[in-house]
Design a protein around this motif. Structure first.
Motif, PDB file in Angstrom:
ATOM      1  N   UNK A 118    -108.586  22.165  30.725  1.00 36.56           N
ATOM      2  CA  UNK A 118    -109.274  21.575  29.587  1.00 36.56           C
ATOM      3  C   UNK A 118    -108.499  20.362  29.083  1.00 36.56           C
ATOM      4  N   UNK A 119    -109.199  19.340  28.595  1.00 37.77           N
ATOM      5  CA  UNK A 119    -108.491  18.205  27.979  1.00 37.77           C
ATOM      6  C   UNK A 119    -107.746  18.659  26.737  1.00 37.77           C
ATOM      7  N   UNK A 120    -106.685  17.924  26.398  1.00 29.86           N
ATOM      8  CA  UNK A 120    -105.892  18.336  25.238  1.00 29.86           C
ATOM      9  C   UNK A 120    -106.395  17.705  23.947  1.00 29.86           C
ATOM     10  N   UNK A 121    -107.326  16.766  24.049  1.00 30.72           N
ATOM     11  CA  UNK A 121    -107.872  16.151  22.848  1.00 30.72           C
ATOM     12  C   UNK A 121    -109.016  15.226  23.173  1.00 30.72           C
ATOM     13  N   UNK A 122    -109.793  14.868  22.164  1.00 33.69           N
ATOM     14  CA  UNK A 122    -110.937  13.978  22.357  1.00 33.69           C
ATOM     15  C   UNK A 122    -111.298  13.324  21.038  1.00 33.69           C
ATOM     16  N   UNK A 123    -112.089  12.267  21.127  1.00 31.69           N
ATOM     17  CA  UNK A 123    -112.749  11.662  19.980  1.00 31.69           C
ATOM     18  C   UNK A 123    -114.141  11.241  20.412  1.00 31.69           C
ATOM     19  N   UNK A 124    -115.143  11.550  19.597  1.00 35.57           N
ATOM     20  CA  UNK A 124    -116.488  11.023  19.808  1.00 35.57           C
ATOM     21  C   UNK A 124    -116.539   9.666  19.120  1.00 35.57           C
ATOM     22  N   UNK A 125    -116.711   8.615  19.896  1.00 30.69           N
ATOM     23  CA  UNK A 125    -116.561   7.267  19.343  1.00 30.69           C
ATOM     24  C   UNK A 125    -117.774   6.840  18.526  1.00 30.69           C
TER      25      UNK A 125
END
Length: 240
Positions: free
Chosen positions: A58-65
């Motif tokens: 799994x990715x360690x972080x994200x942002x919905x732009x």
């Protein structure tokens, strides 16, 4: 002048990952080490379900732009600024080893909106395309200078050759950038879905690295022409 034997080989990959919708581009990008996802397409839900169902990383972080942190839609003219702010924070985070931008197609829209905003125009004109190219090059140069892996996913457009009527596949970004964007990456791969014949066809996700008349791909690591993605294989080639 430094002796040539002192040259340190690049140990980070800068990958442009193209392919049709549903071919596994975002899912593959999540298999890179400790990725941060800048979600421009608002399309991360499907890949995350696939990864959970298959015990994938799994990715360690994200942002919905395109949306603020409280879920409100952000105007297109403000999205590029939000992207740069989010990328700046991710690049400073030591635990992030891979920057994933999903996707270049939407990023192209954000850059055009930013150019129009900064130049005081409501739409792109002939005089603005130079600013558009310059902004693309500046962004990619900034990301390439970081000691992190970079994965930029991109949708495809198809064009028919007027001479031999063959189909050519290009990354789906606006203007002349689609012809030169590949030169700014160490590698350009294509995600595909292979289907077996028969009454019970099987679907296999694979990666194509070998260029031909249809695809302008790049393979700096001497990877197999077509293979099932395995980060360990990429890691070993980078280390070599």
């Amino acid at each position: 002048m430094h002796p040539i034997n002192d040259y340190l080989a690049e140990t980070h990959i800068r990958l442009l990952l193209q392919g049709p919708s549903g071919a596994g581009k975002t899912t593959l990008a999540c298999h890179f080490p400790n990725p941060y996802i800048a979600d421009l397409d608002i399309n991360l839900g499907g890949p995350l379900r696939c990864l959970r169902e298959n015990n994938g990383p799994m990715p360690i972080g994200y942002d919905v732009i395109g949306r603020s942190d409280d879920g409100k839609e952000i105007p297109a003219k403000d999205c590029f600024g939000r992207l740069m702010l989010c990328l700046s924070k991710a690049l400073k985070e030591p635990s992030v080893e891979t920057i994933v931008i999903d996707s270049a197609t939407r990023l192209s829209d954000y850059i055009m909106a930013e150019v129009c905003r900064t130049q005081g125009k409501s739409e792109m004109t002939l005089q603005l395309w130079g600013f558009y190219l310059a902004m693309w090059k500046q962004l990619l140069a900034q990301l390439a200078a970081q000691r992190k892996h970079l994965v930029l996913t991109c949708h495809e457009s198809v064009e028919k050759d007027e001479v031999d009527q063959s189909l050519r596949y290009f990354v789906q970004v606006a203007g002349q950038m689609k012809y030169i964007i590949g030169s700014m990456f160490t590698d350009v791969w294509r995600c595909e879905v292979a289907v077996t014949a028969g009454a019970n066809p099987k679907h296999t996700f694979q990666v194509r690295t070998m260029p031909d008349y249809r695809y302008s791909l790049k393979n700096s690591l001497s990877l197999p022409p077509i293979f099932k993605f395995d980060w360990k294989l990429v890691e070993d080639r980078l280390a070599a």
